[in-house]
Design a protein around this motif. Structure first.
Motif, PDB file in Angstrom:
ATOM      1  N   ALA A   7      55.548  61.788  51.921  1.00  0.00           N
ATOM      2  CA  ALA A   7      56.872  61.396  52.282  1.00  0.00           C
ATOM      3  C   ALA A   7      57.132  59.913  52.379  1.00  0.00           C
ATOM      4  N   ARG A   8      56.065  59.142  52.506  1.00  0.00           N
ATOM      5  CA  ARG A   8      56.519  57.603  52.413  1.00  0.00           C
ATOM      6  C   ARG A   8      56.916  57.195  50.978  1.00  0.00           C
ATOM      7  N   THR A   9      56.564  57.847  50.045  1.00  0.00           N
ATOM      8  CA  THR A   9      56.710  57.452  48.530  1.00  0.00           C
ATOM      9  C   THR A   9      58.160  58.224  48.142  1.00  0.00           C
ATOM     10  N   LEU A  10      58.579  58.904  48.953  1.00  0.00           N
ATOM     11  CA  LEU A  10      59.904  59.665  48.370  1.00  0.00           C
ATOM     12  C   LEU A  10      61.201  58.716  48.302  1.00  0.00           C
ATOM     13  N   PRO A  11      61.564  58.052  49.182  1.00  0.00           N
ATOM     14  CA  PRO A  11      62.479  57.215  48.985  1.00  0.00           C
ATOM     15  C   PRO A  11      62.476  56.156  47.811  1.00  0.00           C
ATOM     16  N   GLY A  12      61.586  55.550  47.543  1.00  0.00           N
ATOM     17  CA  GLY A  12      61.291  54.774  46.147  1.00  0.00           C
ATOM     18  C   GLY A  12      61.366  55.653  45.290  1.00  0.00           C
ATOM     19  N   ARG A  13      60.953  56.665  45.104  1.00  0.00           N
ATOM     20  CA  ARG A  13      60.667  57.811  43.788  1.00  0.00           C
ATOM     21  C   ARG A  13      62.093  58.298  43.599  1.00  0.00           C
ATOM     22  N   LEU A  14      62.673  58.445  44.467  1.00  0.00           N
ATOM     23  CA  LEU A  14      64.139  59.367  44.436  1.00  0.00           C
ATOM     24  C   LEU A  14      65.093  58.261  44.025  1.00  0.00           C
ATOM     25  N   ALA A  15      65.213  57.099  44.657  1.00  0.00           N
ATOM     26  CA  ALA A  15      66.157  56.086  44.265  1.00  0.00           C
ATOM     27  C   ALA A  15      65.963  55.559  42.915  1.00  0.00           C
ATOM     28  N   THR A  16      64.818  55.425  42.443  1.00  0.00           N
ATOM     29  CA  THR A  16      64.612  54.646  41.263  1.00  0.00           C
ATOM     30  C   THR A  16      64.592  55.824  40.090  1.00  0.00           C
ATOM     31  N   GLY A  17      64.090  56.971  40.455  1.00  0.00           N
ATOM     32  CA  GLY A  17      64.143  58.062  39.591  1.00  0.00           C
ATOM     33  C   GLY A  17      65.643  58.606  39.287  1.00  0.00           C
ATOM     34  N   ALA A  18      66.414  58.507  40.281  1.00  0.00           N
ATOM     35  CA  ALA A  18      67.696  59.055  40.094  1.00  0.00           C
ATOM     36  C   ALA A  18      68.640  57.983  39.059  1.00  0.00           C
ATOM     37  N   TYR A  19      68.251  56.775  39.301  1.00  0.00           N
ATOM     38  CA  TYR A  19      68.859  55.674  38.758  1.00  0.00           C
ATOM     39  C   TYR A  19      68.372  55.688  37.292  1.00  0.00           C
ATOM     40  N   ILE A  20      67.217  55.746  37.015  1.00  0.00           N
ATOM     41  CA  ILE A  20      66.781  55.590  35.791  1.00  0.00           C
ATOM     42  C   ILE A  20      67.131  56.891  34.769  1.00  0.00           C
ATOM     43  N   THR A  69      60.750  58.695  32.297  1.00  0.00           N
ATOM     44  CA  THR A  69      60.435  57.905  33.442  1.00  0.00           C
ATOM     45  C   THR A  69      61.003  58.464  34.561  1.00  0.00           C
ATOM     46  N   GLY A  70      62.205  58.643  34.733  1.00  0.00           N
ATOM     47  CA  GLY A  70      63.121  59.114  35.635  1.00  0.00           C
ATOM     48  C   GLY A  70      62.550  60.346  36.133  1.00  0.00           C
ATOM     49  N   ALA A  71      62.328  61.486  35.060  1.00  0.00           N
ATOM     50  CA  ALA A  71      62.018  62.858  35.594  1.00  0.00           C
ATOM     51  C   ALA A  71      60.740  62.714  36.168  1.00  0.00           C
ATOM     52  N   ALA A  72      59.931  61.943  35.445  1.00  0.00           N
ATOM     53  CA  ALA A  72      58.617  61.929  36.242  1.00  0.00           C
ATOM     54  C   ALA A  72      58.500  61.446  37.858  1.00  0.00           C
ATOM     55  N   LEU A  73      59.544  60.447  38.104  1.00  0.00           N
ATOM     56  CA  LEU A  73      59.626  59.876  39.382  1.00  0.00           C
ATOM     57  C   LEU A  73      60.125  61.065  40.101  1.00  0.00           C
ATOM     58  N   LEU A  74      61.043  61.729  39.881  1.00  0.00           N
ATOM     59  CA  LEU A  74      61.793  62.706  40.509  1.00  0.00           C
ATOM     60  C   LEU A  74      60.903  64.141  40.725  1.00  0.00           C
ATOM     61  N   ALA A  75      60.022  64.459  39.934  1.00  0.00           N
ATOM     62  CA  ALA A  75      59.469  65.638  39.666  1.00  0.00           C
ATOM     63  C   ALA A  75      58.229  65.417  40.834  1.00  0.00           C
ATOM     64  N   VAL A  82      50.662  58.302  38.176  1.00  0.00           N
ATOM     65  CA  VAL A  82      51.263  58.682  37.025  1.00  0.00           C
ATOM     66  C   VAL A  82      52.665  57.932  36.841  1.00  0.00           C
ATOM     67  N   ALA A  83      53.448  58.586  38.084  1.00  0.00           N
ATOM     68  CA  ALA A  83      54.770  58.203  38.042  1.00  0.00           C
ATOM     69  C   ALA A  83      54.829  56.509  38.237  1.00  0.00           C
ATOM     70  N   GLY A  84      53.944  56.083  39.241  1.00  0.00           N
ATOM     71  CA  GLY A  84      53.899  54.708  39.269  1.00  0.00           C
ATOM     72  C   GLY A  84      53.670  54.064  38.104  1.00  0.00           C
ATOM     73  N   ALA A  85      52.583  54.348  37.190  1.00  0.00           N
ATOM     74  CA  ALA A  85      52.377  53.872  35.806  1.00  0.00           C
ATOM     75  C   ALA A  85      53.501  53.870  35.199  1.00  0.00           C
ATOM     76  N   ALA A  86      54.339  54.938  34.954  1.00  0.00           N
ATOM     77  CA  ALA A  86      55.568  54.919  33.998  1.00  0.00           C
ATOM     78  C   ALA A  86      56.428  53.803  34.517  1.00  0.00           C
ATOM     79  N   LEU A  87      56.760  53.784  35.924  1.00  0.00           N
ATOM     80  CA  LEU A  87      57.829  52.911  36.336  1.00  0.00           C
ATOM     81  C   LEU A  87      57.354  51.538  36.051  1.00  0.00           C
ATOM     82  N   THR A  88      55.797  51.177  36.571  1.00  0.00           N
ATOM     83  CA  THR A  88      55.473  49.918  36.211  1.00  0.00           C
ATOM     84  C   THR A  88      55.569  49.481  34.872  1.00  0.00           C
ATOM     85  N   GLY A  89      55.260  50.424  33.697  1.00  0.00           N
ATOM     86  CA  GLY A  89      55.287  49.950  32.409  1.00  0.00           C
ATOM     87  C   GLY A  89      56.676  49.646  31.992  1.00  0.00           C
ATOM     88  N   PHE A  90      57.641  50.527  32.462  1.00  0.00           N
ATOM     89  CA  PHE A  90      59.094  50.458  32.017  1.00  0.00           C
ATOM     90  C   PHE A  90      59.665  49.239  32.617  1.00  0.00           C
TER      91      PHE A  90
END
Length: 140
Positions: A7-20, A69-75, A82-90
């Motif tokens: 749950a604590r990772t959801l806000p960051g994943r949703l916000a960045t994932g949807a935007y990207i 990257t966006g899909a990985a964060l949202l899934a 894995v999602a963090g590595a994709a976002l960090t690289g991007f």
């Protein structure tokens, strides 16, 4: 089945994932050659190896990377590491482009010029990506 998302990772994943994801889909549909040339030119100035690539091809690859990257964060089944590595690289590539483009930041400083404000904010995505990796690494 327990999903590998907290749950604590959801806000960051949703916000960045949807935007990207949205940004990638917009670029995928964009057929404006001038827009593609502008984005490609900025990227190629920061990363000279991109100069040999056509603006259209660059835009397609960038769009595909953003969509993935966006899909990985949202899934929810994609682990945080894995999602963090994709976002960090991007986002690290965006921050590097910002730092390598003198017009985007004040001379001798990391602080943005008016032209660099939009790109300088990508540092937040870098922080979220590193946070996802750190969170996954500290799991018990």
């Amino acid at each position: 089945m327990k999903l590998p998302i907290k749950a604590r990772t959801l806000p960051g994943r949703l916000a960045t994932g949807a935007y990207i994801l949205h940004s990638g889909l917009e670029k995928w549909r964009d057929d404006d050659e001038q827009h593609a040339a502008g984005i490609h030119g900025t990227a190629a100035n920061a990363f000279p190896f991109l100069k040999s690539m056509s603006p259209r091809r660059f835009m397609r690859l960038l769009a595909a990377g953003e969509i993935a990257t966006g899909a990985a964060l949202l899934a929810p089944f994609v682990p945080a590491a894995v999602a963090g590595a994709a976002l960090t690289g991007f986002s690290a590539s965006l921050v590097t482009m910002y730092l390598r483009t003198p017009a985007l930041h004040k001379p001798g400083s990391v602080w943005p010029t008016p032209a660099g404000i939009g790109i300088s904010k990508d540092v937040w995505m870098l922080g979220i990506g590193i946070g996802l990796i750190a969170d996954a690494a500290t799991d018990k």
